[in-house]
Design a protein around this motif. Sequence first.
Motif, PDB file in Angstrom:
ATOM      1  N   UNK A  60      -4.245   8.768   1.946  1.00 15.56           N
ATOM      2  CA  UNK A  60      -4.822   7.430   1.751  1.00 15.56           C
ATOM      3  C   UNK A  60      -4.763   6.944   0.300  1.00 15.56           C
ATOM      4  N   UNK A  61      -4.529   7.833  -0.656  1.00 24.11           N
ATOM      5  CA  UNK A  61      -4.471   7.432  -2.059  1.00 24.11           C
ATOM      6  C   UNK A  61      -3.105   6.888  -2.476  1.00 24.11           C
ATOM      7  N   UNK A  62      -2.093   7.032  -1.630  1.00 24.42           N
ATOM      8  CA  UNK A  62      -0.738   6.596  -1.982  1.00 24.42           C
ATOM      9  C   UNK A  62      -0.674   5.098  -2.272  1.00 24.42           C
ATOM     10  N   UNK A  63      -1.253   4.219  -1.439  1.00 24.40           N
ATOM     11  CA  UNK A  63      -1.180   2.788  -1.779  1.00 24.40           C
ATOM     12  C   UNK A  63      -1.868   2.452  -3.097  1.00 24.40           C
ATOM     13  N   UNK A 115       2.305  -0.187 -10.369  1.00 25.10           N
ATOM     14  CA  UNK A 115       2.889  -1.518 -10.501  1.00 25.10           C
ATOM     15  C   UNK A 115       2.105  -2.376 -11.490  1.00 25.10           C
ATOM     16  N   UNK A 116       0.775  -2.273 -11.462  1.00 25.54           N
ATOM     17  CA  UNK A 116      -0.044  -3.034 -12.407  1.00 25.54           C
ATOM     18  C   UNK A 116       0.192  -2.570 -13.834  1.00 25.54           C
ATOM     19  N   UNK A 117       0.318  -1.258 -14.034  1.00 32.49           N
ATOM     20  CA  UNK A 117       0.594  -0.737 -15.372  1.00 32.49           C
ATOM     21  C   UNK A 117       1.968  -1.183 -15.857  1.00 32.49           C
ATOM     22  N   UNK A 148       3.807  11.665  -6.700  1.00 31.47           N
ATOM     23  CA  UNK A 148       3.551  10.965  -5.446  1.00 31.47           C
ATOM     24  C   UNK A 148       3.863  11.852  -4.251  1.00 31.47           C
ATOM     25  N   UNK A 149       4.913  12.657  -4.381  1.00 24.48           N
ATOM     26  CA  UNK A 149       5.256  13.585  -3.302  1.00 24.48           C
ATOM     27  C   UNK A 149       4.163  14.632  -3.115  1.00 24.48           C
TER      28      UNK A 149
END
Length: 195
Positions: free
Chosen positions: A77-80, A87-89, A66-67
């Motif tokens: 823009x891909x971070x969310x 979270x879904x996984x 993520x970093x």
Amino acid sequence: PWLLGGLLGLGLLVFLSLLATGAVLLLLPAVFFPKNVENAAAAISGDMWRACGIGALLVVGFFPGLLMVVVSVLGIPLVPFALMLYAAAAALGLSAFSLVLQARFFEGIKKTGPAGLPGKVFAGYALMAGLMFFGKVIPLVGGVLSLIGFMLLAFGTMLGLGAAWMTRMGNQGRAAPAPAQPAQPVLPPPVQPVP
């Protein structure tokens, strides 16, 4: 005494609301995506060590990955989306782990568990949440119970992340290994009589 009782009651209410929110989040995949949860549970049951290794890599590599996305200008823009996918996984994987946990628990006590998939997932989550809840209520051995419940929850999340990766979020079923065929003996060619 009234203030202390009120604070304890408020803390218990917050803890119960957290457990109820967790139950709702785990029931969502079981209600809306039952086949995906079953595929991930089959991956956990079939190849637990592989799912555990992949899940450990996903847990360890999430924040560095993520970093790296945040550092690049195009990746911001891909971070969310990355956070939502993670979270879904985790929710799908923990639902699958709850399914496996309740199956093993009811096999161990030789009783039949709930019939439907949401009931099975809720029973597995209730085992983990019950350990954490009674760990907060029971004075002497409660810390150990709470620790066991938290460890089950953390291990289940890690194992579930690995199963979600292995099954591509439950979309691909894990094929059972084919039964081994016995080896056929190699016979020498028949001997021809010499004329």
